[in-house]
Design an enzyme around this catalytic site. Structure first.
Site, short mmCIF file in Angstrom:
data_model
loop_
_atom_site.label_atom_id
_atom_site.label_comp_id
_atom_site.label_asym_id
_atom_site.label_seq_id
_atom_site.Cartn_x
_atom_site.Cartn_y
_atom_site.Cartn_z
N GLU A 189 0.83 -1.20 0.00
CA GLU A 189 0.00 0.00 0.00
C GLU A 189 0.87 1.25 0.00
O GLU A 189 1.91 1.28 0.68
CB GLU A 189 -0.90 -0.02 1.24
N HIS A 190 0.47 2.25 -0.74
CA HIS A 190 1.20 3.52 -0.83
C HIS A 190 2.63 3.34 -1.33
O HIS A 190 3.50 4.14 -1.02
CB HIS A 190 1.25 4.22 0.54
N ASP A 206 3.10 2.21 -4.72
CA ASP A 206 3.14 2.27 -6.19
C ASP A 206 3.84 3.56 -6.64
O ASP A 206 4.61 3.55 -7.58
CB ASP A 206 1.75 2.11 -6.83
N GLY A 248 -12.46 2.80 -1.73
CA GLY A 248 -11.12 2.24 -1.90
C GLY A 248 -11.08 1.07 -2.86
O GLY A 248 -10.06 0.38 -2.95
N SER A 306 -11.52 1.60 -6.03
CA SER A 306 -11.09 2.25 -7.27
C SER A 306 -12.18 2.34 -8.32
O SER A 306 -11.96 2.03 -9.49
CB SER A 306 -9.88 1.54 -7.86
N SER A 307 -13.33 2.81 -7.90
CA SER A 307 -14.37 3.09 -8.89
C SER A 307 -13.89 4.19 -9.84
O SER A 307 -14.26 4.20 -11.01
CB SER A 307 -15.67 3.50 -8.21
N GLU A 312 -6.58 11.05 -13.80
CA GLU A 312 -6.84 11.20 -12.35
C GLU A 312 -5.95 12.30 -11.76
O GLU A 312 -6.39 13.05 -10.89
CB GLU A 312 -6.63 9.86 -11.63
N ASP A 318 -3.95 1.45 -9.47
CA ASP A 318 -5.40 1.29 -9.64
C ASP A 318 -5.78 1.11 -11.11
O ASP A 318 -6.54 0.21 -11.47
CB ASP A 318 -6.14 2.50 -9.07
N TYR A 332 -3.00 12.54 1.14
CA TYR A 332 -2.39 11.70 0.11
C TYR A 332 -1.27 12.45 -0.59
O TYR A 332 -0.14 11.97 -0.71
CB TYR A 332 -3.46 11.29 -0.91
P1 ADP Z 1 -12.70 5.08 -5.22
O1 ADP Z 1 -11.92 5.19 -6.47
O2 ADP Z 1 -11.98 4.40 -4.13
O3 ADP Z 1 -14.06 4.48 -5.42
P2 ADP Z 1 -12.60 7.93 -5.45
O4 ADP Z 1 -12.97 9.04 -4.53
O5 ADP Z 1 -11.23 7.89 -6.01
O6 ADP Z 1 -12.94 6.56 -4.70
O7 ADP Z 1 -13.59 7.92 -6.68
C1 ADP Z 1 -14.98 8.00 -6.49
C2 ADP Z 1 -15.55 9.02 -7.46
O8 ADP Z 1 -15.60 8.46 -8.79
C3 ADP Z 1 -16.99 9.35 -7.15
O9 ADP Z 1 -17.06 10.40 -6.20
C4 ADP Z 1 -17.50 9.81 -8.50
O10 ADP Z 1 -17.11 11.13 -8.78
C5 ADP Z 1 -16.76 8.88 -9.47
N1 ADP Z 1 -17.59 7.69 -9.72
C6 ADP Z 1 -17.29 6.42 -9.44
N2 ADP Z 1 -18.27 5.57 -9.78
C7 ADP Z 1 -19.26 6.33 -10.31
C8 ADP Z 1 -20.56 6.06 -10.83
N3 ADP Z 1 -21.06 4.84 -10.86
N4 ADP Z 1 -21.28 7.11 -11.29
C9 ADP Z 1 -20.78 8.36 -11.24
N5 ADP Z 1 -19.57 8.68 -10.75
C10 ADP Z 1 -18.81 7.69 -10.28
MG MG Z 2 -10.12 6.31 -6.72
#
Ligand code: ADP
Ligand code: MG
Length: 388
Positions: free
Chosen positions: A36-37, A39, A126, A128-129, A162, A173, A223
């Protein structure tokens, strides 16, 4: 589970744009077993893509205008490729804008799209959406306009998108979202981007995530601050050991020897980084040898380091790991991702999953009055086209 999501996204697209989508893209979130941390400190990491995804449906708009709909947020926006790309108050749009900005500034030729997307990756936990969003959107444009971008470069462009949004993240990620393979973890050398797949065989143990359901606002500033502290530490190390190019080239003895020459915080960050680097190597060997107990022990040590030396934990995550230490059937637990909230990752003896979830849910609610969520994750494929 993903079939429902894909059908929903497809149907939504047809209603919004009165056409069948040209491409459907699936882009996964990721877990990280350990590392973790590091990369962004040229270390090794051990992530995997998971079976939670964002599903995108696309068509070309045949103009320079794009219309993009986030089904889950019930929001949409339009962007014209002829206009300069700028950051916007609606954060989610910035990940898409960031991708468009990267493609434009790297000279790629493409046009507008109509796009809808929906996800079953929890946001901001966390997993990585954000990387799934960048990489899935990039992948779709690459397919629609034959941009000929290689998978690794999709990861790198996603990372730059990003950065543009404001998080100075490493490559893990995006790389894991793009390059993941079912039932494999990836050992990635973040210095060279060389990587190898290892069997994700956890024997008698399941991977369970607990979602603390908090995200402290410190996240972004801390971060970026950690990155600066690591750079400061590395500069001091280099002064005394000029052959050192990165943390990869030094050992913990060298760092310990420089303790008095570094600000306390900087010293602790450096100590964590070199220790974590050697833990990843040991953890990968343990996984290959089927020594899952050792892997779990290393995960506990990582949490200790993240909490005490790197100082990116919080009371909620520390409690979840402390509770895990007390249970015989949990052999490893740590915060996963950037910290200050999000999830813990746990190795749990098979058969004890439900008992663990209900016990932790009750104790967590007692302590913080917050609902604890849990996710069973399976290791899945990286960003790909969905073929109907
Ligand atoms: P993580 O990557 O851990 O999920 P982040 O804060 O880096 O957290 O990213 C989350 C952000 O990505 C959300 O606040 C939003 O802006 C965007 N996001 C992710 N998934 C969606 C989704 N399904 N619809 C719209 N925005 C999304
Ligand atoms: Mg993220």
């Amino acid at each position: 589970m993903n079939d429902i999501l894909i059908n929903k996204t497809n149907a939504f697209f047809q209603k919004a744009f009165h056409a069948v989508p040209e491409k459907i893209v699936l882009s996964p979130g990721r877990i990280n077993i350990i590392g973790e941390h590091i990369d962004y400190n040229d270390g090794y990491v051990l992530p995997a893509a998971i079976d939670k995804i964002i599903c995108f449906a696309f068509e070309k708009s045949n103009s320079n205008k794009s219309r993009i709909i986030a089904i889950d947020l019930d929001e949409e926006f339009e962007i014209d490729l002829d206009d300069a790309v700028q950051l916007n108050d609606r954060v989610w749009t910035n990940y898409i804008r960031g991708v468009i900005h990267q493609l434009k500034s790297n000279g790629f030729k493409f046009q507008g799209v109509n796009c809808v997307f929906s996800s079953n990756i929890p946001l901001g936990s966390g997993l990585s959406s954000s990387a799934a969003l960048e990489c899935g959107f990039l992948f779709g444009l690459n397919e629609l306009f034959n941009l000929d971008i290689k998978p690794v470069d999709i990861g790198l462009l996603g990372q730059k998108a990003e950065h543009w949004v404001g998080i100075n993240c490493g490559i893990m990620d995006q790389f894991s979202s793009v390059m993941g393979l079912e039932n494999k973890v990836m050992k990635i050398d973040c210095r060279t981007l060389d990587f190898e797949y290892h069997d994700a065989n956890f024997n008698d143990y399941s991977l369970i995530l607990f979602d603390s359901n908090v995200k402290h606002s410190l996240f972004t500033s801390a971060y970026n601050k950690r990155r600066e502290e690591c750079e400061e530490g590395l500069a001091i190390i280099k002064k005394h050991f000029p052959e050192t190019n990165s943390f990869r080239d030094c050992n913990v003895q060298q760092v310990l020897g420089l303790q008095n020459l570094m600000p306390e915080a900087v010293f602790k960050r450096c100590r964590f980084v070199v220790n974590e680097m050697s833990r990843v190597i040991q953890a990968c060997e343990a996984l290959d040898n089927g020594d899952i107990e050792l892997l779990g022990q290393l995960m506990f040590e990582t949490h200790e380091g993240l909490s005490k030396d790197y100082e990116v934990s919080c009371a909620e995550l520390d409690l979840l790991v402390d509770l895990a230490k007390k249970e015989q059937y949990i052999i490893g637990s740590r915060l996963m991702g950037g910290g200050f909230g999000g999830c813990t990752i746990n190795l749990v003896k098979k058969g004890h999953e439900e008992e663990m979830k209900s016990k932790f849910r009750a104790l967590y609610f007692d302590a913080f009055g917050i609902e604890l969520k849990s996710y069973d994750v399976k290791i899945g494929n990286g960003t790909s086209l969905y073929i109907q």
